[in-house]
Design an enzyme around this catalytic site. Structure first.
Site, PDB file in Angstrom:
ATOM      1  N   GLU A   6      -8.223  -3.969   5.236  1.00 56.55           N
ATOM      2  CA  GLU A   6      -8.072  -3.834   3.792  1.00 56.55           C
ATOM      3  C   GLU A   6      -6.962  -4.738   3.260  1.00 56.55           C
ATOM      4  O   GLU A   6      -7.082  -5.290   2.171  1.00 56.55           O
ATOM      5  CB  GLU A   6      -7.778  -2.364   3.444  1.00 56.55           C
ATOM      6  CG  GLU A   6      -8.986  -1.476   3.684  1.00 56.55           C
ATOM      7  CD  GLU A   6      -8.680   0.019   3.536  1.00 56.55           C
ATOM      8  OE1 GLU A   6      -8.180   0.611   4.508  1.00 56.55           O
ATOM      9  OE2 GLU A   6      -8.950   0.568   2.459  1.00 56.55           O
ATOM     10  N   ARG A  40     -10.305  17.187   4.509  1.00 57.60           N
ATOM     11  CA  ARG A  40     -11.133  17.450   3.323  1.00 57.60           C
ATOM     12  C   ARG A  40     -12.512  17.939   3.733  1.00 57.60           C
ATOM     13  O   ARG A  40     -13.077  17.464   4.721  1.00 57.60           O
ATOM     14  CB  ARG A  40     -11.281  16.172   2.486  1.00 57.60           C
ATOM     15  CG  ARG A  40     -10.025  15.792   1.746  1.00 57.60           C
ATOM     16  CD  ARG A  40     -10.179  14.458   1.029  1.00 57.60           C
ATOM     17  NE  ARG A  40      -9.171  13.522   1.498  1.00 57.60           N
ATOM     18  CZ  ARG A  40      -9.257  12.199   1.394  1.00 57.60           C
ATOM     19  NH1 ARG A  40     -10.313  11.634   0.836  1.00 57.60           N
ATOM     20  NH2 ARG A  40      -8.293  11.441   1.851  1.00 57.60           N
ATOM     21  N   ASN A  52       0.876  -1.167   0.000  1.00 53.35           N
ATOM     22  CA  ASN A  52       0.000   0.000   0.000  1.00 53.35           C
ATOM     23  C   ASN A  52       0.915   1.219   0.000  1.00 53.35           C
ATOM     24  O   ASN A  52       1.539   1.547   0.996  1.00 53.35           O
ATOM     25  CB  ASN A  52      -0.882  -0.030   1.248  1.00 53.35           C
ATOM     26  CG  ASN A  52      -1.843   1.136   1.311  1.00 53.35           C
ATOM     27  OD1 ASN A  52      -1.778   2.061   0.489  1.00 53.35           O
ATOM     28  ND2 ASN A  52      -2.743   1.096   2.269  1.00 53.35           N
ATOM     29  N   ARG A  85      -2.502  -2.083  -3.726  1.00 51.41           N
ATOM     30  CA  ARG A  85      -3.659  -1.201  -3.567  1.00 51.41           C
ATOM     31  C   ARG A  85      -3.521  -0.042  -4.540  1.00 51.41           C
ATOM     32  O   ARG A  85      -2.559   0.722  -4.481  1.00 51.41           O
ATOM     33  CB  ARG A  85      -3.722  -0.665  -2.140  1.00 51.41           C
ATOM     34  CG  ARG A  85      -4.784   0.378  -1.981  1.00 51.41           C
ATOM     35  CD  ARG A  85      -4.967   0.795  -0.542  1.00 51.41           C
ATOM     36  NE  ARG A  85      -6.048   1.751  -0.467  1.00 51.41           N
ATOM     37  CZ  ARG A  85      -5.892   3.029  -0.121  1.00 51.41           C
ATOM     38  NH1 ARG A  85      -4.707   3.486   0.207  1.00 51.41           N
ATOM     39  NH2 ARG A  85      -6.921   3.843  -0.093  1.00 51.41           N
ATOM     40  N   HIS A  91     -12.810   3.608  -0.969  1.00 50.35           N
ATOM     41  CA  HIS A  91     -12.897   2.748   0.224  1.00 50.35           C
ATOM     42  C   HIS A  91     -13.571   1.421  -0.096  1.00 50.35           C
ATOM     43  O   HIS A  91     -14.036   0.726   0.806  1.00 50.35           O
ATOM     44  CB  HIS A  91     -13.672   3.425   1.375  1.00 50.35           C
ATOM     45  CG  HIS A  91     -12.968   4.594   1.991  1.00 50.35           C
ATOM     46  ND1 HIS A  91     -13.636   5.703   2.464  1.00 50.35           N
ATOM     47  CD2 HIS A  91     -11.664   4.845   2.209  1.00 50.35           C
ATOM     48  CE1 HIS A  91     -12.781   6.574   2.953  1.00 50.35           C
ATOM     49  NE2 HIS A  91     -11.564   6.082   2.797  1.00 50.35           N
TER      50      HIS A  91
HETATM   51  P1  ADP Z   1      -6.771   5.783   7.077  1.00 48.16           P
HETATM   52  O1  ADP Z   1      -7.989   6.444   6.558  1.00 48.16           O
HETATM   53  O2  ADP Z   1      -5.525   6.560   6.828  1.00 48.16           O
HETATM   54  O3  ADP Z   1      -6.675   4.316   6.814  1.00 48.16           O
HETATM   55  P2  ADP Z   1      -7.502   5.074   9.801  1.00 48.16           P
HETATM   56  O4  ADP Z   1      -8.676   4.278   9.418  1.00 48.16           O
HETATM   57  O5  ADP Z   1      -6.373   4.410  10.502  1.00 48.16           O
HETATM   58  O6  ADP Z   1      -6.912   5.958   8.632  1.00 48.16           O
HETATM   59  O7  ADP Z   1      -8.027   6.271  10.722  1.00 48.16           O
HETATM   60  C1  ADP Z   1      -7.157   7.242  11.188  1.00 48.16           C
HETATM   61  C2  ADP Z   1      -7.931   8.254  11.999  1.00 48.16           C
HETATM   62  O8  ADP Z   1      -8.631   7.587  13.045  1.00 48.16           O
HETATM   63  C3  ADP Z   1      -7.027   9.258  12.679  1.00 48.16           C
HETATM   64  O9  ADP Z   1      -6.991  10.456  11.975  1.00 48.16           O
HETATM   65  C4  ADP Z   1      -7.698   9.511  14.002  1.00 48.16           C
HETATM   66  O10 ADP Z   1      -8.360  10.761  13.967  1.00 48.16           O
HETATM   67  C5  ADP Z   1      -8.760   8.455  14.138  1.00 48.16           C
HETATM   68  N1  ADP Z   1      -8.628   7.707  15.376  1.00 48.16           N
HETATM   69  C6  ADP Z   1      -7.780   6.721  15.672  1.00 48.16           C
HETATM   70  N2  ADP Z   1      -7.975   6.282  16.922  1.00 48.16           N
HETATM   71  C7  ADP Z   1      -8.984   7.001  17.433  1.00 48.16           C
HETATM   72  C8  ADP Z   1      -9.655   7.052  18.691  1.00 48.16           C
HETATM   73  N3  ADP Z   1      -9.316   6.240  19.691  1.00 48.16           N
HETATM   74  N4  ADP Z   1     -10.654   7.928  18.840  1.00 48.16           N
HETATM   75  C9  ADP Z   1     -11.011   8.741  17.840  1.00 48.16           C
HETATM   76  N5  ADP Z   1     -10.408   8.766  16.642  1.00 48.16           N
HETATM   77  C10 ADP Z   1      -9.407   7.915  16.446  1.00 48.16           C
END
Ligand code: ADP
Length: 382
Positions: free
Chosen positions: A365, A222, A7, A72, A161
């Site tokens: 994923e 965004r 990825n 990916r 997604h």
């Molecule tokens: P991506 O979209 O890059 O795959 P993720 O699915 O890992 O990202 O999500 C990342 C986001 O999840 C971070 O920006 C953060 O804001 C949020 N996040 C991670 N842990 C928590 C938590 N415990 N509570 C709230 N938000 C969280």
């Protein structure tokens, strides 16, 4: 049998070595700061480092039963509705799609090219974030623009997604003990990017992201939905160029633009400390989710569950309960005790007798890419 999943972002390559039959990871890591001071020189060097790290941990690649490398790729346009075995023609087709996703496709393509060179004897499979949404009906993917111009430039809703939503939909049906073909879901993928998808019988029928991953929900940086007229207005009145507007809506809007922080955990901290901008930001984040949930319940007619996934969806009980607050008359309710303990595994957070179940389902994923890649390779060799 193993699959190496790559990825690739603009300055990093995440990798996992996966046995698609089991949940355990055989190796996993990230090579960061590609092209930066003190980091690796370029994507080719990064890829050699990935191979070296995997071999360090697991021994020589050619003794690992590597069935495929799964890549990916963000944007597959309307050319790719399935995972696809990559040859030179396919590589060129992916290259031609770059203008549709200038931020997202080029790194994936670079990694694909380098990996084919470094590992020429292994099948390479491209898995597209858009593919799952190629089932959208015309009425859901069409923008009401001049149809000739839109057709000429491929301007339509594609959705993103998809790999995550596909995985989560199957896991949700399993949790509900239902046949996926007879299960209707609203899937909320809330990570750095965020999207809502209506899934009918295992197929995507509407989704909030559009031509690009910009439309729909409020995200980390965004904007999500904005009247396009606002951008023309800012161009004329504030003198912002097209590139500055692109930067504005992609990189300095969303939670960051509203509250000064793109991570919801920080937004919560500020909101609890009395910061009015942070309070509005998290209210708006949830309000927009509720807005799409309402829309997709209407699109589906009958929904069996609403599913939360990804970083925010899996971890943030405040968002889950606020986004679905006040929907009891639509059969949607969150059990607050279940909600506050949910997260690390797939589980139900609605009361037992709820009309529409509410679920938390951790996404994976990489596992989905590994499965799709290995299924494709197995189908070809049988
Ligand atoms: P991506 O979209 O890059 O795959 P993720 O699915 O890992 O990202 O999500 C990342 C986001 O999840 C971070 O920006 C953060 O804001 C949020 N996040 C991670 N842990 C928590 C938590 N415990 N509570 C709230 N938000 C969280």
């Amino acid at each position: 049998m193993t699959v190496l999943v790559l990825n690739c972002g603009s300055s990093s390559i995440k990798y996992q070595l996966i046995d698609p039959g089991g949940p355990a990871r055989l190796a996993k890591g990230i090579v960061e700061r590609i092209g930066e001071d003190g980091g690796v020189a370029d994507h080719a060097a990064a890829l050699r480092q990935v191979v070296a790290e995997v071999e360090d941990e697991r021994g020589p690649l050619d003794e690992l039963g590597l069935a495929a490398v799964g890549h990916r790729i963000v944007h597959g346009g309307d050319r790719f509705a399935e995972p696809t075995l990559v040859d030179d023609d396919i590589e060129r087709t992916i290259e031609e799609l770059a203008p549709l996703a200038p931020l997202h496709n080029p790194p994936g393509l670079t990694a694909l090219r380098m990996a084919r060179r470094e590992l020429p004897d292994v099948p390479h499979v491209a898995v597209f974030d858009t593919a799952f949404h190629q089932t959208l009906p015309e009425v859901a993917y069409t923008y009401a623009l001049d149809r000739h111009l839109a057709a000429e430039y491929g301007v339509r809703r594609y959705g993103f997604h998809g790999t995550s939503v596909s995985y989560v939909s199957r896991e949700a049906a399993r949790l509900l003990d239902r046949d996926p073909a007879d299960t209707n879901l609203v899937v909320l993928h809330l990570g750095n990017g965020a999207s809502a998808t209506a899934v009918r019988g295992g197929r995507s029928v509407d989704t909030s992201m559009g031509l690009t991953p910009l439309e729909g929900l409020v995200m980390g940086t965004r904007s999500g939905d904005v009247d396009p007229g606002a951008l023309f207005y800012l161009h004329r009145e504030a003198g912002l160029s097209v590139d500055e507007l692109d930067q504005l809506v992609n990189r300095s809007s969303g939670l960051l633009g509203l509250a000064g922080a793109n991570d919801l955990r920080e937004v919560h901290r500020r909101a609890r400390a009395g910061d009015a901008a942070a309070q509005l930001a998290r209210e708006l984040y949830c309000y927009r989710i509720r807005h799409y949930v309402g829309a997709y319940l209407a699109v589906l007619g009958r929904a069996h569950a609403i599913v939360f996934t990804a970083g925010v969806g899996e971890n943030d009980s405040w968002v889950r309960s606020h986004a679905l607050g006040g929907l009891r008359h639509l059969g949607v309710e969150v059990d607050h005790v279940r909600n506050s303990f949910a997260g690390s595994r797939a589980q139900v957070i609605s009361p037992d007798d709820a009309d529409v179940a509410v679920l938390v389902v951790p996404t994976d994923e990489e596992l989905e890419i590994a499965r799709q890649a290995s299924e494709l390779v197995a189908a070809r060799s049988s």
